[in-house]
Design a protein around this motif. Structure first.
Motif, mmCIF file in Angstrom:
data_model
loop_
_atom_site.group_PDB
_atom_site.id
_atom_site.type_symbol
_atom_site.label_atom_id
_atom_site.label_comp_id
_atom_site.label_asym_id
_atom_site.label_seq_id
_atom_site.Cartn_x
_atom_site.Cartn_y
_atom_site.Cartn_z
ATOM 1 N N ARG A 1 24.113 -9.882 -48.365
ATOM 2 C CA ARG A 1 23.261 -8.693 -48.241
ATOM 3 C C ARG A 1 21.854 -9.037 -47.763
ATOM 4 O O ARG A 1 21.035 -8.135 -47.560
ATOM 5 C CB ARG A 1 23.169 -7.974 -49.588
ATOM 6 C CG ARG A 1 24.484 -7.393 -50.097
ATOM 7 C CD ARG A 1 24.278 -6.602 -51.380
ATOM 8 N NE ARG A 1 25.534 -6.102 -51.921
ATOM 9 C CZ ARG A 1 26.277 -6.726 -52.820
ATOM 10 N NH1 ARG A 1 25.882 -7.912 -53.300
ATOM 11 N NH2 ARG A 1 27.406 -6.199 -53.256
ATOM 12 N N THR B 1 22.188 -9.337 -42.495
ATOM 13 C CA THR B 1 22.257 -7.924 -42.107
ATOM 14 C C THR B 1 21.475 -7.619 -40.833
ATOM 15 O O THR B 1 21.743 -6.608 -40.177
ATOM 16 C CB THR B 1 21.753 -7.032 -43.244
ATOM 17 O OG1 THR B 1 20.394 -7.395 -43.576
ATOM 18 C CG2 THR B 1 22.616 -7.204 -44.494
ATOM 19 N N CYS C 1 33.004 0.047 -48.654
ATOM 20 C CA CYS C 1 33.409 -1.202 -48.002
ATOM 21 C C CYS C 1 34.909 -1.171 -47.779
ATOM 22 O O CYS C 1 35.683 -0.855 -48.695
ATOM 23 C CB CYS C 1 33.026 -2.395 -48.875
ATOM 24 S SG CYS C 1 33.638 -3.984 -48.268
ATOM 25 N N GLY D 1 27.509 6.595 -46.097
ATOM 26 C CA GLY D 1 28.120 6.741 -47.413
ATOM 27 C C GLY D 1 29.576 6.344 -47.478
ATOM 28 O O GLY D 1 30.321 6.814 -48.344
ATOM 29 N N ASP E 1 31.038 -4.382 -42.530
ATOM 30 C CA ASP E 1 31.425 -4.889 -43.846
ATOM 31 C C ASP E 1 31.657 -6.397 -43.743
ATOM 32 O O ASP E 1 32.082 -6.907 -42.697
ATOM 33 C CB ASP E 1 32.718 -4.222 -44.318
ATOM 34 C CG ASP E 1 32.529 -2.740 -44.622
ATOM 35 O OD1 ASP E 1 31.391 -2.322 -44.843
ATOM 36 O OD2 ASP E 1 33.542 -2.015 -44.620
ATOM 37 N N HIS F 1 27.983 1.284 -42.858
ATOM 38 C CA HIS F 1 28.730 2.103 -43.801
ATOM 39 C C HIS F 1 27.826 2.653 -44.897
ATOM 40 O O HIS F 1 28.075 3.749 -45.416
ATOM 41 C CB HIS F 1 29.870 1.283 -44.412
ATOM 42 C CG HIS F 1 31.014 1.084 -43.469
ATOM 43 N ND1 HIS F 1 32.109 0.299 -43.773
ATOM 44 C CD2 HIS F 1 31.239 1.550 -42.219
ATOM 45 C CE1 HIS F 1 32.955 0.301 -42.752
ATOM 46 N NE2 HIS F 1 32.435 1.039 -41.798
ATOM 47 N N GLU F 2 26.793 1.917 -45.258
ATOM 48 C CA GLU F 2 25.830 2.424 -46.235
ATOM 49 C C GLU F 2 25.153 3.694 -45.730
ATOM 50 O O GLU F 2 24.948 4.655 -46.480
ATOM 51 C CB GLU F 2 24.774 1.361 -46.541
ATOM 52 C CG GLU F 2 25.280 0.204 -47.382
ATOM 53 C CD GLU F 2 24.188 -0.799 -47.687
ATOM 54 O OE1 GLU F 2 23.087 -0.668 -47.101
ATOM 55 O OE2 GLU F 2 24.410 -1.712 -48.496
ATOM 56 N N LYS F 3 24.826 3.719 -44.452
ATOM 57 C CA LYS F 3 24.100 4.856 -43.876
ATOM 58 C C LYS F 3 24.913 6.145 -43.918
ATOM 59 O O LYS F 3 24.349 7.232 -44.036
ATOM 60 C CB LYS F 3 23.698 4.532 -42.433
ATOM 61 C CG LYS F 3 22.634 3.448 -42.321
ATOM 62 C CD LYS F 3 22.345 3.108 -40.862
ATOM 63 C CE LYS F 3 21.321 1.994 -40.750
ATOM 64 N NZ LYS F 3 21.077 1.605 -39.333
ATOM 65 N N ASP G 1 26.038 -5.315 -38.856
ATOM 66 C CA ASP G 1 25.995 -4.143 -39.735
ATOM 67 C C ASP G 1 27.377 -3.796 -40.272
ATOM 68 O O ASP G 1 27.573 -2.741 -40.877
ATOM 69 C CB ASP G 1 25.387 -2.942 -39.004
ATOM 70 C CG ASP G 1 26.231 -2.492 -37.810
ATOM 71 O OD1 ASP G 1 27.236 -3.157 -37.504
ATOM 72 O OD2 ASP G 1 25.861 -1.477 -37.182
ATOM 73 N N ARG H 1 29.535 -4.059 -48.616
ATOM 74 C CA ARG H 1 29.474 -2.974 -47.654
ATOM 75 C C ARG H 1 28.442 -3.263 -46.580
ATOM 76 O O ARG H 1 27.334 -3.703 -46.859
ATOM 77 C CB ARG H 1 29.143 -1.668 -48.376
ATOM 78 C CG ARG H 1 29.115 -0.442 -47.499
ATOM 79 C CD ARG H 1 29.083 0.831 -48.313
ATOM 80 N NE ARG H 1 27.923 0.908 -49.188
ATOM 81 C CZ ARG H 1 27.490 2.033 -49.751
ATOM 82 N NH1 ARG H 1 28.152 3.164 -49.536
ATOM 83 N NH2 ARG H 1 26.439 2.015 -50.542
ATOM 84 N N THR I 1 25.738 -2.381 -43.531
ATOM 85 C CA THR I 1 24.659 -1.392 -43.473
ATOM 86 C C THR I 1 25.071 -0.129 -42.721
ATOM 87 O O THR I 1 24.593 0.966 -43.030
ATOM 88 C CB THR I 1 23.414 -2.005 -42.809
ATOM 89 O OG1 THR I 1 23.767 -2.536 -41.520
ATOM 90 C CG2 THR I 1 22.851 -3.132 -43.667
#
Length: 277
Positions: free
Chosen positions: A256, A261, A44, A41, A267, A37-39, A265, A33, A35
């Motif tokens: 990662r 990264t 991936c 939620g 996937d 998409h991490e922010k 940012d 995933r 970054t």
């Protein structure tokens, strides 16, 4: 009475063994995933799938679900799995491996895989009570053998080959629309008509297939060629692989890492394969 020279028989057998040399692939792949998409939620949206066949044949696919598509991840999974399974079924008819010989036959095989993947994604959309564009995904398919590689691509991302002399070859190139961040998806109108098809013949050593999150790092955008400083360490890493599961964890950690990264940012999917004899 057998008047043959036993030494000549030994030499003949050695030649036969050489001509029937056994090949196999080490394959390591990871989808992680980004970054961005991490922010928020978000999962991936990338997916990958592959299968090893006898005689050093590898079938692999990478899909990148559209970030704007509600079920882009599902589309990528369905497309990659269907594409690989379609090709494997076509090559392994009657329990024997039968590879195409001529370029038109390879093109037909890859086109059928695209068509099957597109149909499967559209069918999945119906099951999910969604529109096909809600499962939009790119798709790259590679069939690699010791002597040739066939590749097809719809959308962005990149497939790269490296021969046994260390030469790197771009099998496919990212497809963009009018703007740099636009691309074609498998379910787009006329998508199959825009597909890139490549048949490269040579002494295969390595392949890499990656989603668009890595293409700015992996491609010399000025010349449209693979960026050798990016790929060379990865292929060296693959040459040392002993345990594919352990190597997959290492590849995921690499994707990662800050060195990646800090430059993208999105996937990320990277599928690496090295042919071993």
């Amino acid at each position: 009475m057998n008047l043959s020279d036993p030494h000549e028989e030994l030499h003949t057998q050695r030649r036969l063994n050489t001509s029937q040399q056994l090949w196999y692939w080490h394959v390591v792949a990871a989808s992680v995933r980004g970054t961005s998409h991490e922010k928020v939620g978000q999962l991936c949206q990338d997916a990958h799938h592959w299968q090893k066949l006898p005689k050093g044949v590898l079938v692999a696919a990478v899909g990148d679900g559209a970030g704007s598509a509600t079920l882009g991840k599902v589309g990528a999974i369905v497309a990659t799995q269907t594409a690989v399974e379609t090709i494997v079924e076509a090559l392994c008819r009657e329990s024997t491996l039968q590879l195409p010989e001529e370029e038109p036959d390879w093109q037909l095989l890859l086109t059928k895989a695209l068509e099957a993947a597109k149909t499967a994604v559209e069918a999945e959309a119906v099951v999910c009570k969604m529109k096909a564009r809600d499962l939009a995904t790119t798709l790259i398919i590679v069939v690699a053998t010791p002597k040739l590689i066939a590749a097809v691509q719809i959308g962005d991302g990149l497939a790269v080959a490296c021969d046994r002399q260390g030469n790197m070859i771009a099998l496919t190139a990212p497809q963009h629309g009018e703007y740099i961040n636009e691309t074609t998806f498998l379910v787009s109108p006329n998508a199959l008509n825009t597909a890139q098809v490549t048949l490269w013949r040579g002494s295969t050593s390595n392949i890499a297939v990656l989603s668009d999150g890595l293409q700015m790092l992996a491609l010399d955008m000025g010349q449209g060629k693979p960026h050798e400083p990016f790929f060379s360490p990865l292929f060296h890493f693959m040459a040392e692989v002993k345990d594919e599961n352990e190597a997959k964890d290492q590849l995921g950690a690499f994707l990662r890492s800050p060195r990646i990264t800090e430059r993208t940012d999105d996937d990320l999917t990277l599928l690496l394969a090295t042919l071993i004899s």
